[in-house]
Scaffold this motif. Structure first.
Motif, PDB file in Angstrom:
ATOM      1  N   GLY A   1      12.499  15.762 -11.399  1.00  0.00           N
ATOM      2  CA  GLY A   1      11.283  14.965 -11.350  1.00  0.00           C
ATOM      3  C   GLY A   1      11.400  13.533 -11.836  1.00  0.00           C
ATOM      4  N   PRO A   2      11.979  13.274 -13.024  1.00  0.00           N
ATOM      5  CA  PRO A   2      12.023  11.887 -13.507  1.00  0.00           C
ATOM      6  C   PRO A   2      12.807  10.948 -12.592  1.00  0.00           C
ATOM      7  CG  PRO A   2      12.433  13.399 -15.300  1.00  0.00           C
ATOM      8  CD  PRO A   2      12.403  14.216 -14.044  1.00  0.00           C
ATOM      9  N   ILE A   3      13.838  11.452 -11.967  1.00  0.00           N
ATOM     10  CA  ILE A   3      14.602  10.595 -11.065  1.00  0.00           C
ATOM     11  C   ILE A   3      13.795  10.274  -9.812  1.00  0.00           C
ATOM     12  CG2 ILE A   3      15.876  12.320  -9.743  1.00  0.00           C
ATOM     13  CD1 ILE A   3      17.624   9.431 -11.269  1.00  0.00           C
ATOM     14  N   PHE A   4      12.928  11.218  -9.392  1.00  0.00           N
ATOM     15  CA  PHE A   4      12.057  10.963  -8.247  1.00  0.00           C
ATOM     16  C   PHE A   4      11.024   9.890  -8.555  1.00  0.00           C
ATOM     17  CE2 PHE A   4      12.965  15.464  -6.741  1.00  0.00           C
ATOM     18  CZ  PHE A   4      13.841  15.030  -5.760  1.00  0.00           C
ATOM     19  N   MET A   5      10.555   9.825  -9.811  1.00  0.00           N
ATOM     20  CA  MET A   5       9.550   8.832 -10.193  1.00  0.00           C
ATOM     21  C   MET A   5      10.075   7.415 -10.011  1.00  0.00           C
ATOM     22  SD  MET A   5       6.601  10.043 -10.996  1.00  0.00           S
ATOM     23  CE  MET A   5       5.814   8.705 -11.841  1.00  0.00           C
ATOM     24  N   VAL A   6      11.359   7.242 -10.100  1.00  0.00           N
ATOM     25  CA  VAL A   6      11.951   5.920  -9.931  1.00  0.00           C
ATOM     26  C   VAL A   6      12.401   5.699  -8.491  1.00  0.00           C
ATOM     27  CG1 VAL A   6      13.864   4.437 -10.645  1.00  0.00           C
ATOM     28  CG2 VAL A   6      12.681   5.835 -12.330  1.00  0.00           C
ATOM     29  N   LEU A   7      13.140   6.647  -7.954  1.00  0.00           N
ATOM     30  CA  LEU A   7      13.807   6.423  -6.669  1.00  0.00           C
ATOM     31  C   LEU A   7      12.883   6.484  -5.456  1.00  0.00           C
ATOM     32  CD1 LEU A   7      17.196   8.281  -7.138  1.00  0.00           C
ATOM     33  CD2 LEU A   7      16.738   5.841  -7.197  1.00  0.00           C
ATOM     34  N   LEU A   8      11.916   7.382  -5.443  1.00  0.00           N
ATOM     35  CA  LEU A   8      11.074   7.521  -4.255  1.00  0.00           C
ATOM     36  C   LEU A   8      10.180   6.308  -4.011  1.00  0.00           C
ATOM     37  CD1 LEU A   8      10.417   9.210  -1.841  1.00  0.00           C
ATOM     38  CD2 LEU A   8       8.782  10.482  -3.212  1.00  0.00           C
ATOM     39  N   PRO A   9       9.481   5.763  -5.020  1.00  0.00           N
ATOM     40  CA  PRO A   9       8.726   4.527  -4.743  1.00  0.00           C
ATOM     41  C   PRO A   9       9.617   3.360  -4.341  1.00  0.00           C
ATOM     42  CG  PRO A   9       7.861   5.573  -6.705  1.00  0.00           C
ATOM     43  CD  PRO A   9       9.123   6.307  -6.340  1.00  0.00           C
ATOM     44  N   VAL A  10      10.759   3.221  -4.986  1.00  0.00           N
ATOM     45  CA  VAL A  10      11.676   2.115  -4.636  1.00  0.00           C
ATOM     46  C   VAL A  10      12.183   2.273  -3.209  1.00  0.00           C
ATOM     47  CG1 VAL A  10      13.940   1.124  -5.157  1.00  0.00           C
ATOM     48  CG2 VAL A  10      12.334   1.597  -6.998  1.00  0.00           C
ATOM     49  N   ALA A  11      12.574   3.480  -2.828  1.00  0.00           N
ATOM     50  CA  ALA A  11      13.089   3.722  -1.480  1.00  0.00           C
ATOM     51  C   ALA A  11      12.011   3.512  -0.426  1.00  0.00           C
ATOM     52  CB  ALA A  11      13.662   5.116  -1.371  1.00  0.00           C
TER      53      ALA A  11
ATOM     54  N   ALA B   1       0.837  -1.205   0.000  1.00  0.00           N
ATOM     55  CA  ALA B   1       0.000   0.000   0.000  1.00  0.00           C
ATOM     56  C   ALA B   1       0.872   1.255   0.000  1.00  0.00           C
ATOM     57  CB  ALA B   1      -0.922   0.005   1.216  1.00  0.00           C
ATOM     58  N   GLY B   2       1.981   1.210   0.719  1.00  0.00           N
ATOM     59  CA  GLY B   2       2.890   2.352   0.741  1.00  0.00           C
ATOM     60  C   GLY B   2       3.548   2.595  -0.601  1.00  0.00           C
ATOM     61  N   GLY B   3       3.832   1.536  -1.337  1.00  0.00           N
ATOM     62  CA  GLY B   3       4.415   1.689  -2.672  1.00  0.00           C
ATOM     63  C   GLY B   3       3.451   2.344  -3.642  1.00  0.00           C
ATOM     64  N   TRP B   4       2.182   1.939  -3.587  1.00  0.00           N
ATOM     65  CA  TRP B   4       1.181   2.572  -4.448  1.00  0.00           C
ATOM     66  C   TRP B   4       0.989   4.037  -4.077  1.00  0.00           C
ATOM     67  CZ3 TRP B   4       0.137   0.843  -8.937  1.00  0.00           C
ATOM     68  CH2 TRP B   4       0.134  -0.524  -9.188  1.00  0.00           C
ATOM     69  N   PHE B   5       0.968   4.314  -2.767  1.00  0.00           N
ATOM     70  CA  PHE B   5       0.859   5.708  -2.335  1.00  0.00           C
ATOM     71  C   PHE B   5       2.074   6.508  -2.787  1.00  0.00           C
ATOM     72  CE2 PHE B   5       1.780   9.053   0.742  1.00  0.00           C
ATOM     73  CZ  PHE B   5       0.632   9.823   0.606  1.00  0.00           C
ATOM     74  N   ALA B   6       3.252   5.913  -2.671  1.00  0.00           N
ATOM     75  CA  ALA B   6       4.473   6.604  -3.089  1.00  0.00           C
ATOM     76  C   ALA B   6       4.448   6.910  -4.579  1.00  0.00           C
ATOM     77  CB  ALA B   6       5.697   5.763  -2.754  1.00  0.00           C
TER      78      ALA B   6
END
Length: 152
Positions: free
Chosen positions: A59-69, A39-44
């Motif tokens: 922005g594009p780097i956040f789209m990858v790194l923030l959900p993974v982190a 659920a946290g991954g979907w929210f992220a």
């Protein structure tokens, strides 16, 4: 996305020792550590999408790194540690560090102009972004108590 609204409207162009506070990675990680990694991954992913649409730098780097982190932090927090403040703060630090160091490396790789003390500013941004993290953890606990949890 109260954190995004507060970050963009209240803090706006304010800087602290030359750097801006970034609340979204800490908030997303707090939600992920409370709700679990799925659920946290979907929210992220959803929060990062809106954050990128707001015009954040890198922005594009956040789209990858923030959900993974956030998924990684929530998985570690829920599997090996307890759902408490200190593991969540470690996860928040991980998410914020990955995002902002990723933006720093992206700017180096793309030959964007960097201030002469960019690494110091990145470290200060990590420090200042972690200051409100306990408040964000407490706020996600209020959401959980109000019935907004997935039952875990």
């Amino acid at each position: 996305m109260l954190a995004l609204l507060f970050e963009s409207s209240v803090l706006g162009d304010r800087t602290f020792l030359g750097t801006k506070v970034s609340l979204v990675p800490a908030y997303v990680c707090c939600v992920a550590c409370r709700e679990g990694h799925e659920a946290g991954g979907w929210f992220a992913l959803a929060a990062t999408f809106f954050w990128v649409l707001s015009g954040v730098t890198g922005g594009p780097i956040f789209m990858v790194l923030l959900p993974v982190a956030s998924i990684l932090a929530a998985f570690v927090c829920n599997t090996w540690l307890t759902r408490s403040l200190f593991p969540a703060l470690a996860g928040c630090l991980l998410a914020t560090a990955l995002c902002h160091v990723g933006v720093y490396l992206q700017r180096l790789y793309m030959d964007y102009p960097l201030p002469p003390d960019a690494l110091r500013l990145t470290m200060l941004q990590l420090l200042f972004s972690m200051v409100p993290a306990p408040l964000l953890w407490w706020e996600t606990g209020l959401i959980e108590r109000s019935g907004g949890t997935n039952g875990t």
